[in-house]
Write a protein that holds these residues in place. Structure first.
Motif, PDB file in Angstrom:
ATOM      1  N   LYS A 272      38.531  42.251  42.598  1.00  0.00           N
ATOM      2  CA  LYS A 272      39.085  42.079  41.243  1.00  0.00           C
ATOM      3  C   LYS A 272      39.290  43.478  40.652  1.00  0.00           C
ATOM      4  O   LYS A 272      38.339  44.210  40.382  1.00  0.00           O
ATOM      5  N   ARG A 273      40.563  43.839  40.484  1.00  0.00           N
ATOM      6  CA  ARG A 273      40.913  45.112  39.857  1.00  0.00           C
ATOM      7  C   ARG A 273      42.148  44.896  38.986  1.00  0.00           C
ATOM      8  O   ARG A 273      43.037  44.106  39.342  1.00  0.00           O
ATOM      9  N   ASN A 274      42.205  45.619  37.890  1.00  0.00           N
ATOM     10  CA  ASN A 274      43.382  45.578  37.027  1.00  0.00           C
ATOM     11  C   ASN A 274      43.764  44.140  36.657  1.00  0.00           C
ATOM     12  O   ASN A 274      44.941  43.795  36.606  1.00  0.00           O
ATOM     13  N   ASP A 275      42.741  43.305  36.405  1.00  0.00           N
ATOM     14  CA  ASP A 275      42.935  41.903  36.043  1.00  0.00           C
ATOM     15  C   ASP A 275      43.653  41.096  37.122  1.00  0.00           C
ATOM     16  O   ASP A 275      44.239  40.048  36.839  1.00  0.00           O
ATOM     17  N   LEU A 297      37.924  33.194  39.750  1.00  0.00           N
ATOM     18  CA  LEU A 297      37.251  34.494  39.729  1.00  0.00           C
ATOM     19  C   LEU A 297      38.092  35.563  39.039  1.00  0.00           C
ATOM     20  O   LEU A 297      37.576  36.603  38.645  1.00  0.00           O
ATOM     21  N   GLN A 298      39.386  35.305  38.911  1.00  0.00           N
ATOM     22  CA  GLN A 298      40.245  36.271  38.215  1.00  0.00           C
ATOM     23  C   GLN A 298      39.797  36.432  36.767  1.00  0.00           C
ATOM     24  O   GLN A 298      39.949  37.516  36.184  1.00  0.00           O
ATOM     25  N   VAL A 306      34.158  44.471  44.137  1.00  0.00           N
ATOM     26  CA  VAL A 306      34.510  44.106  45.514  1.00  0.00           C
ATOM     27  C   VAL A 306      33.276  43.499  46.180  1.00  0.00           C
ATOM     28  O   VAL A 306      32.243  44.153  46.302  1.00  0.00           O
ATOM     29  N   ILE A 307      33.399  42.231  46.571  1.00  0.00           N
ATOM     30  CA  ILE A 307      32.318  41.499  47.239  1.00  0.00           C
ATOM     31  C   ILE A 307      32.688  41.301  48.703  1.00  0.00           C
ATOM     32  O   ILE A 307      33.805  40.921  49.035  1.00  0.00           O
TER      33      ILE A 307
END
Length: 564
Positions: A272-275, A297-298, A306-307
């Motif tokens: 999840k980055r930058n929505d 999850l967003q 990061v998973i």
């Protein structure tokens, strides 16, 4: 690439990599592949790769990185089309082409050998490309031709066949047909690149990962930090484990190690980055749309997360058989029915990025603590912490491991609590300790010639178990014997063939083998009613006769026990 070195000369090149001259074109790429394919020494392969990267065309270097890391061009034509066009070009009956194909064992090589070598008098027709085009020209042309009319595809392919040498034609066919494979690890490629650019291997491994297009990305851009910062989808290189090599006491104090179940699913990273949300598989396929369950999850995950974990078939707190997940793999569209019949969950076992910060350098115990806090805050039933297995000594852990199959696990993972999250396959800090495979004794009933270097030997076998007075085929296997044993079985097949069905031979049911496999599932597609996961030959049971083999009832009992 095929498993063997094709019957194509390695000496017909005017651009030897070791000469140090500027290299380019399909010939240089083909020479690189054959040097890699004929060498058994890592240092020789490293020299070949680094030599290529030092002198190759910039765009070709980008495509080599893409091809060697699994970004193959999609198949533009079918194998049947290639066979038909080849027979038309050289005036060969299809039956004779098929005989050649069965002897050679590889379609790309068969075509490469059958078409006559180019001569000085060969001229291209109007509009054809010139001889000596670089690698990127061909692979990008394949992309352009994917949706082109058949006549346009045929013209380009025939012209290319006539212009290329047999060795270059072989590589061309592999790329064209989508069957390109190369036996080079990403670690080796990264180390070769590190010799030619001023970057550490771990940095290179990270920068060449992710969702970049080799047709539009330059070599400089690919290895730049800027691209890493602007590509919000970019995953981290996965840390992989070797199989446990030493006795458990050799690892030291049990308290220094974390034990987890080894799950049988899809290794993946949730980003999840930058929505934006991205889901990557270990094979670096972007599979976000394949798992719409994770879309929540967003909104739930904080940016810069990061998973690392395993995507598993999961329902009502229980991990299901991998066969359930297979019903969703490869589907273009996931329907509501698929979501209901094959629900999935993510079993998280590591945290690689937190609040936008790369935390791979932290000790596992610290990353795990942060992961536990994160997963607890989500409160989502399909996001589970992969449980830590508690144990006090190695004997206790050995006993626990024997229960793996009861929860659809493949065994255990052992991770040093002080370990950082590394890049690629490493020894020392992470080990996989799989349970012993399931086995069953069966008799060989059919044989077929293999592919690649085994194309002249019968090495692809079908096995059967007893069902009363009948023999019921239930699986195929083509690995697990030594070269000497394959040669002995091949001789038996040639002496004891009963019937011929195309390339398949029915043989006297006399040879007994122990078949090993990782799992078993019910199947409507097989007469036996079962399908095996990763079947292979464990050993040749020369001490047994066909009367000693297992029965179909034995398989069905295994299905009841292990096919949950």
């Amino acid at each position: 690439m095929p498993e063997r070195t094709p019957n194509i000369s390695l000496e017909d090149t005017n651009t030897p990599l070791e000469a140090g001259a500027m290299v380019g074109g399909m010939a240089s790429f083909a020479q690189l592949l054959f040097r890699l394919g004929t060498s058994t020494k890592t240092n020789e392969k490293l020299e070949a790769l680094s030599g290529y990267f030092a002198h190759a065309n910039e765009k070709d270097k980008v495509w080599v990185i893409a091809l060697f890391s699994g970004r193959r061009p999609r198949r533009a034509v079918s194998g049947t089309q290639l066979a038909v066009w080849c027979t038309e070009l050289i005036g060969l009956p299809m039956w004779l082409f098929q005989e050649c194909y069965h002897t050679v064992g590889d379609l790309s090589e068969t075509i490469a050998l059958l078409i006559p070598e180019k001569s000085a008098s060969t001229h291209s027709t109007e509009g054809a490309h010139t001889i000596g085009q670089p690698l990127h020209y061909y692979v990008e042309k394949f992309q352009q031709l994917e949706k082109a009319p058949e006549a346009e595809k045929k013209l380009f392919i025939l012209q290319s066949w006539l212009e290329l040498s047999s060795r270059d034609r072989f590589v061309f066919n592999k790329l064209l047909s989508g069957t390109f494979r190369v036996g080079v690890s990403q670690k080796l490629m990264v180390n070769a690149l590190a010799r030619t650019v001023q970057l550490e291997p771990n940095t290179i491994a990270h920068r060449i990962s992710g969702n970049w297009d080799p047709a539009s990305t330059t070599f400089t851009e690919l290895l730049s930090e800027q691209l890493t910062q602007t590509d919000h989808s970019k995953p981290y290189p996965f840390y992989l484990a070797y199989a446990l090599e030493d006795a458990l006491p050799e690892l030291g104090e049990p308290a220094d190690w974390q034990a987890e179940w080894k799950w049988d699913g899809i290794r993946g990273q949730i980003i999840k980055r930058n929505d934006q949300l991205f889901v990557w598989s270990r094979g670096e396929d972007l599979i976000t749309e394949k798992f719409p369950e994770f879309s929540i999850l967003q909104n739930k995950l904080p940016n810069g997360t990061v998973i690392d974990g395993e995507i598993l078939p999961y329902h009502d707190g229980q991990v299901l058989n991998f066969n359930v997940l297979q019903t969703r793999i490869g589907r273009k569209n996931i329907t509501k029915k698929h979501l209901q019949e094959a629900p999935v969950g993510l079993f998280a076992y590591d945290l690689l990025e937190l609040n936008g910060e790369d935390i791979r350098h932290l000790a596992l115990r610290e990353r795990r603590a942060a992961l536990e806090e994160l997963v607890l805050s989500l409160q989502l039933p399909f996001i589970q912490l992969s449980p830590v297995v508690s144990f006090t000594d190695w004997d206790e852990l050995t006993t626990i491991r024997e229960q793996s199959r009861n929860i659809n696990s493949e065994g255990l993972m052992l991770k040093r609590r002080s370990s950082a999250y590394q890049v690629g396959r490493r020894r020392g800090d992470w080990w996989k300790w799989k349970i012993d495979p399931l086995t069953i004794d069966a008799v060989m009933v059919y044989a077929q010639k293999g592919a690649g270097r085994r194309s002249n030997l019968y090495t692809d076998y079908t096995f059967a178990v007893k069902d009363g007075d009948k023999l019921v085929p239930f699986t195929k296997a083509y690995s697990g014997l030594t070269d000497k044993e394959f040669a002995q079985v091949d001789a038996f097949v040639k002496r004891n063939s009963l019937e011929k069905f195309g390339p398949v031979r029915t043989v006297k049911p006399e040879l007994v083998f122990e078949i090993a496999f990782e799992g078993i599932a019910a199947s409507n597609r097989h007469k036996s009613g079962v399908a095996l996961r990763f079947p292979r030959i464990s050993r040749w049971r020369t001490d047994k006769t066909p009367e000693d083999i297992n029965t179909l009832d034995d398989l069905k009992k295994m299905l009841q026990l292990y096919g949950k």
